[in-house]
Design an enzyme around this catalytic site. Structure first.
Site, PDB file in Angstrom:
ATOM      1  N   ALA A   1      -3.416   7.921  -4.855  1.00  0.00           N
ATOM      2  CA  ALA A   1      -2.033   7.445  -4.949  1.00  0.00           C
ATOM      3  C   ALA A   1      -2.110   5.991  -5.410  1.00  0.00           C
ATOM      4  CB  ALA A   1      -1.354   7.555  -3.599  1.00  0.00           C
TER       5      ALA A   1
ATOM      6  N   GLY B   1       0.832  -1.207   0.000  1.00  0.00           N
ATOM      7  CA  GLY B   1       0.000   0.000   0.000  1.00  0.00           C
ATOM      8  C   GLY B   1       0.860   1.247   0.000  1.00  0.00           C
ATOM      9  N   ASN B   2       0.255   2.344   0.323  1.00  0.00           N
ATOM     10  CA  ASN B   2       1.019   3.590   0.447  1.00  0.00           C
ATOM     11  C   ASN B   2       0.370   4.456   1.535  1.00  0.00           C
ATOM     12  OD1 ASN B   2      -0.963   5.465  -0.879  1.00  0.00           O
ATOM     13  ND2 ASN B   2      -0.622   4.019  -2.551  1.00  0.00           N
ATOM     14  N   ARG B   3       0.980   5.588   1.780  1.00  0.00           N
ATOM     15  CA  ARG B   3       0.580   6.394   2.942  1.00  0.00           C
ATOM     16  C   ARG B   3      -0.583   7.343   2.670  1.00  0.00           C
ATOM     17  NH1 ARG B   3       4.520   5.708   6.734  1.00  0.00           N
ATOM     18  NH2 ARG B   3       6.554   5.085   5.939  1.00  0.00           N
TER      19      ARG B   3
END
Ligand SMILES: Cc1cc2nc3c(=O)[nH]c(=O)nc-3n(C[C@H](O)[C@H](O)[C@H](O)COP(=O)(O)O)c2cc1C
Length: 469
Positions: A318, A241-243
């Site tokens: 994102a 995943g990402n932030r």
């Protein structure tokens, strides 16, 4: 188009300067509102500090509205991004002016006591300080006051704009009236004259006030926004995943709704509430799902040619650039050696732009472009330099690209603020200061709404010319 435009500063003697205006608890405090107006007319960016006593005479609202900065009133309060307000002001101001300055301020300052935002900022700054006292005549002539003024002037190097003679609030007449405002402005101009106009980092300056409401200039428009971060499965319980929290995308969706648009949100993983009662919301997990749902939302299953079903697309999500090639159908267990093989995901923004413009994968004309041409906006989260952003805008064939350095304090993931640069296809760059995400959203939508208006005007003109032939 209505709504706020980037401020056009008048050239003036204080152009490019940040002036901190401290207002203390004098009957003359109301005059500081006019002083603020004169300073901005000279081109200054002004940030206001009120002592607690001053707030009993004048409220912060007028100052905030006129200065477009939140007003500092409490020395113990932090800015929303965690910075210490009076230190930010002390460090970034080109000059501090205290007008009106009470006898109490003079005494506290002469003794280095930092019990309120104004004395604290004066102590913490290396900028020139201009002080314009105002008080009852007997207070002014008292030896304590005179000694304090002398200390500020002689030991600290402050410029003192002496009070004038005339009727006083007490009903008596004497020396103690706040000096004429143009004389105070002249003293500030003189105080900064020796120092060059700086180009301070906008992120180090005081924040701007919360967004000003815009008119419903997107009524009748369909705006599609992607938000949040995609998750690429490794196995049934783990993912890459990402932030991203979705804050920026949701702020854009809410701003577009408030401006009258019909909004579709394609939401990947978000940690903020979505305006589900007002927008059409589709939830996705992976980049592949996001692609399917997005193409469906944009083109409704039809070939992406002919009439546009949306007016603007803002790709704020994102999305993962890579996804595991062979996600495991069962949970991977400890002890197994694990090498993840990743494959690149499709570049959704570039793909949508290509489809809208009627191009094939090689960039050659393949089918009629979508009409009227939607406004396409991409986001580029960078770490460090934003130099690659212009090349990205061209490569992806978008109209606007919002680039930010996600490593910068107060910018990027999980914050309520963002500092971005908006690039356009004509080569323009708009470097915005640190703003709330809602204000960034509105500034971006100002551009989108203007582009849509221009598009429609051009189409209208073309139709009229065609009809006259
Ligand atoms: C109606 C009113 C008017 C006042 N005007 C003044 C003034 O013009 N100058 C002054 O030095 N003090 C004035 N004072 C007293 C200050 O408000 C008081 O000393 C206060 O503590 C100042 O706090 P500050 O310097 O932190 O703002 C006034 C008080 C009242 C009630």
């Amino acid at each position: 188009m209505s709504g706020e435009r980037p401020a056009v500063r008048q050239a003036g003697r204080l152009a490019g300067r940040l002036v901190a205006l401290g207002v203390t608890g004098s009957i003359a405090a109301y005059k500081a509102v006019e002083l603020l107006r004169l300073l901005t007319a000279e081109g200054a960016d002004v940030v206001v500090l009120l002592s607690p006593s001053a707030t009993r005479f004048v409220g912060p609202l007028s100052f905030a509205a006129l200065s477009r900065h939140p007003v500092e009133t409490e020395v113990m309060d932090l800015l929303p991004d965690g910075r210490i307000g009076h230190i930010v002001i002390a460090d970034s101001a080109d000059a501090v002016v205290v007008a009106p300055a009470t006898a109490h301020f003079l005494g506290a300052m002469a003794n280095g006591m930092a019990g309120d935002v104004i004395t604290a900022a004066c102590l913490a700054t290396s900028a020139p300080v201009v002080v314009a006292p105002a008080m009852d005549g007997d207070m002014w002539t008292h030896p304590a006051t005179q000694a304090n003024v002398a200390r500020l002037r002689d030991a600290f190097g402050y410029s003192i704009v002496a009070p004038a003679s005339g009727p006083l609030a007490s009903g008596q007449s004497g020396v103690g009236r706040l000096a004429e405002l143009p004389a105070i402005v002249d003293a500030i101009v003189a105080a900064v004259a020796a120092s060059p106009v700086r180009q301070p980092d906008p992120a180090a300056r005081p924040p701007l006030a919360a967004a000003t409401p815009r008119e419903a200039d997107l009524t009748g428009r369909h705006v599609v926004v992607t938000a949040g971060g995609t998750r690429e499965p490794i196995d049934p319980v783990r993912f890459i995943g990402n932030r991203s929290t979705g804050r920026m995308g949701v702020a854009i969706a809410e701003a577009a709704l408030d401006r009258g648009a019909a909004v579709t949100i394609v939401a990947a993983d978000v940690s903020v509430p979505l305006p589900e009662d007002r927008a059409r919301v589709a939830r996705v997990e992976t980049t592949a799902e996001l692609r399917d749902v997005l193409l469906d939302a944009l083109f409704e299953g039809a070939a992406p040619a002919g009439e546009a079903r949306f007016d603007a697309l803002v790709m704020a999500a994102a999305v993962a650039d890579f996804t595991p090639t062979h996600p495991s159908a069962r949970k991977l267990t400890r002890g197994e050696d694990l090498t993840l093989e990743l494959q690149p995901t499709p570049d959704l923004l570039a793909e949508v732009a290509r489809l809208c413009r009627g191009l094939d994968a090689e960039g050659a004309a393949a089918h009629p472009p979508v009409r009227p041409a939607p406004v396409l906006v991409g986001f580029a989260a960078e770490t460090g330099s934003l130099d690659r952003a212009a090349a990205k805008l061209r490569a992806k064939r978008v109209d606007l690209l919002v680039a930010n350095d996600v490593t910068e304090a107060g910018s990027g993931f999980g914050t309520d603020t963002n500092r971005v640069m908006i690039l356009d296809a004509a080569g323009g760059r708009d470097e915005l200061p640190l703003l709330s995400k809602r204000e960034v959203a509105d500034r971006l939508l100002d551009r989108v709404a203007a582009a849509l208006d221009e598009r429609d005007t051009a189409a209208q003109t073309a139709r009229m010319q065609e009809a006259q032939r």
